[in-house]
Write a protein that holds these residues in place. Sequence first.
Motif, PDB file in Angstrom:
ATOM      1  N   VAL A   1      83.466   5.139 100.222  1.00 49.10           N
ATOM      2  CA  VAL A   1      83.015   6.231 101.083  1.00 49.10           C
ATOM      3  C   VAL A   1      84.246   6.933 101.638  1.00 49.10           C
ATOM      4  O   VAL A   1      85.328   6.357 101.690  1.00 49.10           O
ATOM      5  CB  VAL A   1      82.119   5.713 102.231  1.00 49.10           C
ATOM      6  CG1 VAL A   1      80.883   5.031 101.669  1.00 49.10           C
ATOM      7  CG2 VAL A   1      82.879   4.784 103.155  1.00 49.10           C
TER       8      VAL A   1
ATOM      9  N   GLU B   1      79.020  14.857 110.815  1.00 47.57           N
ATOM     10  CA  GLU B   1      78.345  14.965 109.521  1.00 47.57           C
ATOM     11  C   GLU B   1      78.112  13.552 109.013  1.00 47.57           C
ATOM     12  O   GLU B   1      79.007  12.714 109.072  1.00 47.57           O
ATOM     13  CB  GLU B   1      79.216  15.747 108.536  1.00 47.57           C
ATOM     14  CG  GLU B   1      78.590  16.014 107.194  1.00 47.57           C
ATOM     15  CD  GLU B   1      77.425  16.979 107.251  1.00 47.57           C
ATOM     16  OE1 GLU B   1      76.431  16.739 106.551  1.00 47.57           O
ATOM     17  OE2 GLU B   1      77.485  17.960 108.024  1.00 47.57           O
ATOM     18  N   GLY B   2      76.905  13.283 108.547  1.00 44.53           N
ATOM     19  CA  GLY B   2      76.624  11.994 107.915  1.00 44.53           C
ATOM     20  C   GLY B   2      75.989  10.951 108.816  1.00 44.53           C
ATOM     21  O   GLY B   2      76.069   9.764 108.522  1.00 44.53           O
TER      22      GLY B   2
ATOM     23  N   ARG C   1      74.084   8.382 107.224  1.00 39.83           N
ATOM     24  CA  ARG C   1      74.843   7.465 106.383  1.00 39.83           C
ATOM     25  C   ARG C   1      75.556   6.398 107.216  1.00 39.83           C
ATOM     26  O   ARG C   1      76.467   5.729 106.732  1.00 39.83           O
ATOM     27  CB  ARG C   1      75.826   8.248 105.517  1.00 39.83           C
ATOM     28  CG  ARG C   1      75.093   9.159 104.526  1.00 39.83           C
ATOM     29  CD  ARG C   1      76.019   9.895 103.588  1.00 39.83           C
ATOM     30  NE  ARG C   1      76.751  10.987 104.208  1.00 39.83           N
ATOM     31  CZ  ARG C   1      76.296  12.220 104.367  1.00 39.83           C
ATOM     32  NH1 ARG C   1      75.091  12.533 103.978  1.00 39.83           N
ATOM     33  NH2 ARG C   1      77.043  13.150 104.931  1.00 39.83           N
ATOM     34  N   CYS C   2      75.110   6.247 108.459  1.00 42.18           N
ATOM     35  CA  CYS C   2      75.621   5.220 109.368  1.00 42.18           C
ATOM     36  C   CYS C   2      74.544   4.159 109.563  1.00 42.18           C
ATOM     37  O   CYS C   2      73.354   4.442 109.443  1.00 42.18           O
ATOM     38  CB  CYS C   2      75.985   5.823 110.727  1.00 42.18           C
ATOM     39  SG  CYS C   2      77.359   6.983 110.679  1.00 42.18           S
TER      40      CYS C   2
ATOM     41  N   GLY D   1      78.063   5.813 103.766  1.00 42.61           N
ATOM     42  CA  GLY D   1      78.333   7.001 102.956  1.00 42.61           C
ATOM     43  C   GLY D   1      79.365   7.858 103.658  1.00 42.61           C
ATOM     44  O   GLY D   1      79.895   7.475 104.699  1.00 42.61           O
ATOM     45  N   ASP D   2      79.666   9.019 103.103  1.00 40.59           N
ATOM     46  CA  ASP D   2      80.692   9.897 103.659  1.00 40.59           C
ATOM     47  C   ASP D   2      80.289  10.384 105.052  1.00 40.59           C
ATOM     48  O   ASP D   2      79.130  10.768 105.269  1.00 40.59           O
ATOM     49  CB  ASP D   2      80.909  11.103 102.750  1.00 40.59           C
ATOM     50  CG  ASP D   2      81.444  10.713 101.373  1.00 40.59           C
ATOM     51  OD1 ASP D   2      81.828   9.533 101.188  1.00 40.59           O
ATOM     52  OD2 ASP D   2      81.473  11.583 100.496  1.00 40.59           O
ATOM     53  N   VAL D   3      81.247  10.358 105.981  1.00 39.45           N
ATOM     54  CA  VAL D   3      80.990  10.792 107.366  1.00 39.45           C
ATOM     55  C   VAL D   3      82.188  11.556 107.905  1.00 39.45           C
ATOM     56  O   VAL D   3      83.325  11.361 107.488  1.00 39.45           O
ATOM     57  CB  VAL D   3      80.681   9.598 108.305  1.00 39.45           C
ATOM     58  CG1 VAL D   3      79.370   8.936 107.944  1.00 39.45           C
ATOM     59  CG2 VAL D   3      81.810   8.583 108.326  1.00 39.45           C
TER      60      VAL D   3
END
Length: 95
Positions: free
Chosen positions: A3, A51-52, A55-56, A86-88
């Motif tokens: 990520v 952002e994301g 995804r946390c 994921g990408d954050v």
Amino acid sequence: MSVKVHFLLEDLLVEAPEGTPLQAIADAAGADITFGCRTGSCGTCRVRVAEGLDRCSDMGAEERDFLKGLDAPPDQRLACQVTVQGDVDIEYLGL
């Protein structure tokens, strides 16, 4: 799978294995996030997930109660309690 975590204030972009705690990523990258208790009870590591957020990792009861006491908006988390899936993009706020 890796990520990407973008620490916005210092424009630092790092990669880490999926499922890594944000605290470990910040420590390894030298990101400018202050960690006090590292257990979710002091708030010094409060961040905004720009952002994301989806995804946390899910928020636990202690983190939720702490942030509710601060009237924090839903995009704020305690970095010591987040696992990155994921990408954050992360913005450090502190307490």
